[in-house]
Enzyme design. Structure first.
Site, PDB file in Angstrom:
ATOM      1  N   SER A   9       0.804  -1.226   0.000  1.00 36.41           N
ATOM      2  CA  SER A   9       0.000   0.000   0.000  1.00 36.41           C
ATOM      3  C   SER A   9       0.836   1.273   0.000  1.00 36.41           C
ATOM      4  CB  SER A   9      -0.911   0.014   1.231  1.00 36.41           C
ATOM      5  OG  SER A   9      -1.604   1.237   1.335  1.00 36.41           O
ATOM      6  N   HIS A  26      -0.297   4.024   1.087  1.00 41.37           N
ATOM      7  CA  HIS A  26      -0.601   4.690   2.353  1.00 41.37           C
ATOM      8  C   HIS A  26       0.443   4.353   3.415  1.00 41.37           C
ATOM      9  CE1 HIS A  26      -4.515   6.585   1.597  1.00 41.37           C
ATOM     10  NE2 HIS A  26      -4.749   5.578   0.777  1.00 41.37           N
ATOM     11  N   ASP A  38      -5.841  10.385   1.067  1.00 42.35           N
ATOM     12  CA  ASP A  38      -7.163  10.497   0.460  1.00 42.35           C
ATOM     13  C   ASP A  38      -7.797  11.790   0.961  1.00 42.35           C
ATOM     14  OD1 ASP A  38      -6.746   8.011  -0.630  1.00 42.35           O
ATOM     15  OD2 ASP A  38      -7.941   6.945   0.868  1.00 42.35           O
ATOM     16  N   GLU A  93      -9.250   6.646  -8.853  1.00 42.39           N
ATOM     17  CA  GLU A  93      -9.399   7.182  -7.507  1.00 42.39           C
ATOM     18  C   GLU A  93      -9.000   8.662  -7.501  1.00 42.39           C
ATOM     19  OE1 GLU A  93      -7.432   4.903  -4.510  1.00 42.39           O
ATOM     20  OE2 GLU A  93      -8.548   3.064  -4.943  1.00 42.39           O
ATOM     21  N   HIS A 145      -7.348  10.069  -4.253  1.00 41.70           N
ATOM     22  CA  HIS A 145      -6.076   9.546  -3.743  1.00 41.70           C
ATOM     23  C   HIS A 145      -4.909  10.294  -4.399  1.00 41.70           C
ATOM     24  CE1 HIS A 145      -3.420   6.068  -2.384  1.00 41.70           C
ATOM     25  NE2 HIS A 145      -2.652   6.679  -3.282  1.00 41.70           N
TER      26      HIS A 145
END
Length: 261
Positions: free
Chosen positions: A167, A169, A176, A225, A228
Site C-alpha cells: 500500500s 498509504h 485520500d 481514484e 487519492h
C-alpha cells in the site's frame, strides 16, 4: 579620363552595396539560427514531447527504498521490508475527518507541509478540503484489506484496496482527500465535484499527483481514484504534468502492474 573616373566611382558604389548586402545576409543568418535554436528548445519542453524530460534526472531518488520520495509500490512491487514504518510522521495542521491522534491522519513531514499549502490555496479559491485517510500501518492495512475481501470477495477487493505491504498509504506519502461536507467520500464522483476538479488541476503545483488516474487500471492495478493523491515533490509532479504522463510506472519506464504475481 572622365569615363574612367565614372567607372571607378560606380565600381566603388557597387562594392559598397555588395558589402552592405553581405552584412544584411550575415545578420539575417545569425537571427535565423538563433530562432531555430529557440524554437527547438520550446518544442523540447512542450507537453507530450518525448524529449521534454531531457535534462531531468530520473535517478535523483530511489524507486525501491520505502523511505524515498519516489518509491514506487504497486501489485508487482512490494515495500521492503513489508512492515516498513516512516520515521517522521506528523499530523498536518488541516481539517481532519478524525482526531489528531488517529493514525490515519498522519503523513510524513514533507508531505504534511505540502498538503497544508495545497489546502490553504484551495481554501483561497473557495474550495474546502479535509483528510479522509493518510498513513496506514502494515497491521491497519491488513485488517482493512481483509474486511474488503470478506465483504466483496478477493477479486473485487484487489481492484480498490492494496494488500498489506503493497500500500502507498504505508509510505506516509499518500493521502485520500475529500470535501469537508464529505460528499462523494472516496467515490469516483469526487472527480466531478468542484473540489475534485480543483485537486485535478492544481495538485501538481504542490508536489502531488493523482496516483490512480482514469482508464489506467491496466497500468496501476487500481480503479480510478480521484481522491487519492501521492506526494512526489514539485520537481517530479511538474515534469509529469508538462509531459502529460499520469502514472509513475509510465514515467519511470516500469512494467505495468494490473495484477499480483
Amino acid at each position: 579620363m572622365r569615363l574612367f573616373l565614372l567607372f571607378v566611382t560606380r565600381l566603388g558604389t557597387i562594392r559598397t552595396i555588395m558589402k552592405k548586402l553581405f552584412m544584411v545576409m550575415v545578420i539575417s543568418a545569425v537571427f535565423f539560427v538563433g530562432w531555430l535554436v529557440w524554437h527547438n528548445q520550446q518544442d523540447a519542453g512542450a507537453p507530450g514531447n518525448p524529449n521534454a524530460a531531457h535534462g531531468f534526472d530520473k535517478k535523483q531518488f530511489s524507486l525501491n527504498d520505502p523511505a524515498s520520495l519516489w518509491v514506487v509500490t504497486n501489485k508487482q512491487r512490494t515495500l521492503q521490508p513489508a512492515s516498513y514504518e516512516p520515521a517522521d510522521l506528523v499530523t498536518p495542521d488541516v481539517q481532519l475527518r478524525l482526531g489528531r491522534n488517529a493514525e490515519e491522519m498522519q503523513l510524513r513531514k514533507a508531505a504534511a507541509t505540502a498538503l497544508q499549502d495545497l489546502f490553504a490555496a484551495a481554501s483561497g479559491d473557495g474550495i474546502e478540503l479535509q483528510i479522509s485517510s493518510a498513513y496506514r500501518s502494515y497491521g491497519y492495512q491488513k485488517n482493512l484489506y481483509n474486511h474488503y475481501v470478506d465483504v466483496q470477495g478477493r477479486e473485487t477487493a484487489d481492484t480498490q484496496s492494496a494488500r498489506p505491504g503493497y500500500s502507498e498509504h504505508q509510505t506516509g506519502l499518500a493521502v485520500d482527500v475529500e470535501p469537508t461536507s464529505r460528499e462523494c467520500e472516496v467515490e469516483a464522483c469526487f472527480g466531478d465535484l468542484p473540489e475534485g476538479k480543483w485537486v485535478a488541476d492544481n495538485a501538481y503545483k504542490y508536489g502531488f499527483i493523482i496516483r490512480y488516474p482514469k482508464d489506467m487500471q491496466h497500468v496501476t492495478g487500481y480503479i480510478y481514484e480521484p481522491w487519492h493523491i501521492r506526494f512526489v515533490g514539485t520537481a517530479l509532479s511538474s515534469e509529469m504534468n508538462r509531459q502529460r504522463v499520469t502514472t509513475m510506472e509510465q514515467f519511470f519506464g516500469l512494467e505495468n502492474a494490473p495484477d499480483y504475481e
